[in-house]
Motif scaffolding. Structure first.
Motif, short mmCIF file in Angstrom:
data_model
loop_
_atom_site.label_atom_id
_atom_site.label_comp_id
_atom_site.label_asym_id
_atom_site.label_seq_id
_atom_site.Cartn_x
_atom_site.Cartn_y
_atom_site.Cartn_z
N MET A 1 -88.31 -50.53 58.76
CA MET A 1 -89.19 -50.86 57.63
C MET A 1 -90.64 -50.41 57.83
SD MET A 1 -87.51 -52.15 55.16
CE MET A 1 -88.82 -52.88 54.20
N ALA B 1 -83.69 -55.18 54.11
CA ALA B 1 -84.27 -55.24 52.77
C ALA B 1 -83.58 -54.16 51.92
CB ALA B 1 -85.77 -54.98 52.82
N ILE C 1 -82.30 -50.94 53.95
CA ILE C 1 -83.14 -50.59 55.09
C ILE C 1 -83.09 -51.72 56.10
CG2 ILE C 1 -85.42 -49.86 55.87
CD1 ILE C 1 -84.53 -47.99 53.75
N THR D 1 -84.46 -53.94 59.19
CA THR D 1 -85.82 -54.36 59.51
C THR D 1 -86.51 -53.41 60.48
OG1 THR D 1 -85.36 -56.66 59.03
CG2 THR D 1 -87.20 -56.24 60.50
N GLU E 1 -84.82 -45.09 55.76
CA GLU E 1 -85.93 -45.51 56.62
C GLU E 1 -87.24 -45.34 55.85
OE1 GLU E 1 -87.88 -44.24 60.91
OE2 GLU E 1 -85.96 -43.40 60.30
N VAL E 2 -88.10 -46.33 55.95
CA VAL E 2 -89.43 -46.23 55.33
C VAL E 2 -90.25 -45.23 56.14
CG1 VAL E 2 -91.58 -47.47 54.83
CG2 VAL E 2 -89.37 -48.57 54.41
N VAL F 1 -89.99 -52.84 47.82
CA VAL F 1 -89.23 -53.57 48.82
C VAL F 1 -88.79 -54.92 48.28
CG1 VAL F 1 -89.33 -54.65 51.11
CG2 VAL F 1 -90.50 -52.46 50.72
N SER G 1 -92.35 -52.07 62.92
CA SER G 1 -91.75 -53.34 62.51
C SER G 1 -91.72 -54.38 63.61
CB SER G 1 -90.33 -53.10 61.99
OG SER G 1 -90.40 -52.38 60.78
N TYR H 1 -87.08 -57.85 50.17
CA TYR H 1 -86.64 -58.33 51.47
C TYR H 1 -85.62 -59.44 51.27
CZ TYR H 1 -88.22 -56.83 56.05
OH TYR H 1 -88.34 -56.18 57.24
N VAL I 1 -89.32 -43.63 51.09
CA VAL I 1 -88.14 -43.78 51.94
C VAL I 1 -87.40 -42.47 52.04
CG1 VAL I 1 -85.88 -44.92 52.07
CG2 VAL I 1 -87.87 -46.21 51.34
#
Length: 174
Positions: free
Chosen positions: A69, A51, A64, A66, A96-97, A43, A159, A45, A80
């Protein structure tokens, strides 16, 4: 409600067991036969809104937002899912994480803010965009506006929640 969440979780587990859906992360499923494009990366950010995920094998970094995340911080190693691009003009594919594989750090330096009911650390790092919640009983003698080190003991997987930690060292006046 909680009963609906449990029923949903059981249903998804049964669907994964029968092969109708595929578990692709800690809490992420995919339907259909197509193969999801899943990558691992670090990551970076950029600001509080989004990020990038960095990986040496990618031509361009993955962007991505926030809210997607899953609570990852700058420098964390994550998994991801990359979404199909909706336009050929997209400079960076988005995703998307779905899993946090490894945290870069557990301790953070910053200024302590204290209110009547709770406290939080405002981290010094310019790439850290979340404050860390500190319960009053975890201040360990620290006072408002002191520079402290906080160790995180709880990482949320959403998040919109803040990590929680305890003061482990008081460095002095901020």
């Amino acid at each position: 409600g909680e009963n609906d969440k449990l029923r949903f979780k059981e249903l998804m587990s049964r669907l994964a067991h029968t092969g109708k859906v595929k578990l692709i992360g800690e809490r992420a499923y995919m339907a259909g036969e197509e193969q999801a494009h899943i990558i691992e990366g670090w990551v970076d950010y950029v600001n509080f809104r989004f990020a990038f995920i960095l990986n040496d094998t990618l031509e361009v970094d993955i962007k991505i937002k926030t809210e997607n995340m899953m609570g990852a911080f700058d420098g964390d190693l994550v998994k991801v899912i990359v979404w199909p691009s909706s336009s050929e003009k997209d400079e960076h594919p988005e995703g998307e994480v779905i899993e946090i594989i490894k945290r870069k750090r557990e301790t953070f330096v910053g200024r302590l803010e204290i209110s009547d009911r709770f406290a939080f650390l405002v981290p010094d790092g310019r790439k850290i965009h979340k404050d860390i919640f500190v319960a009053k009983d975890k201040l360990n003698g620290a006072k408002k506006d002191e520079k402290v080190i906080v160790k995180v003991h709880y990482w949320p997987n959403r998040s919109d929640k803040n990590p929680e930690g305890a003061v482990v060292s008081i460095l002095g006046k901020a």
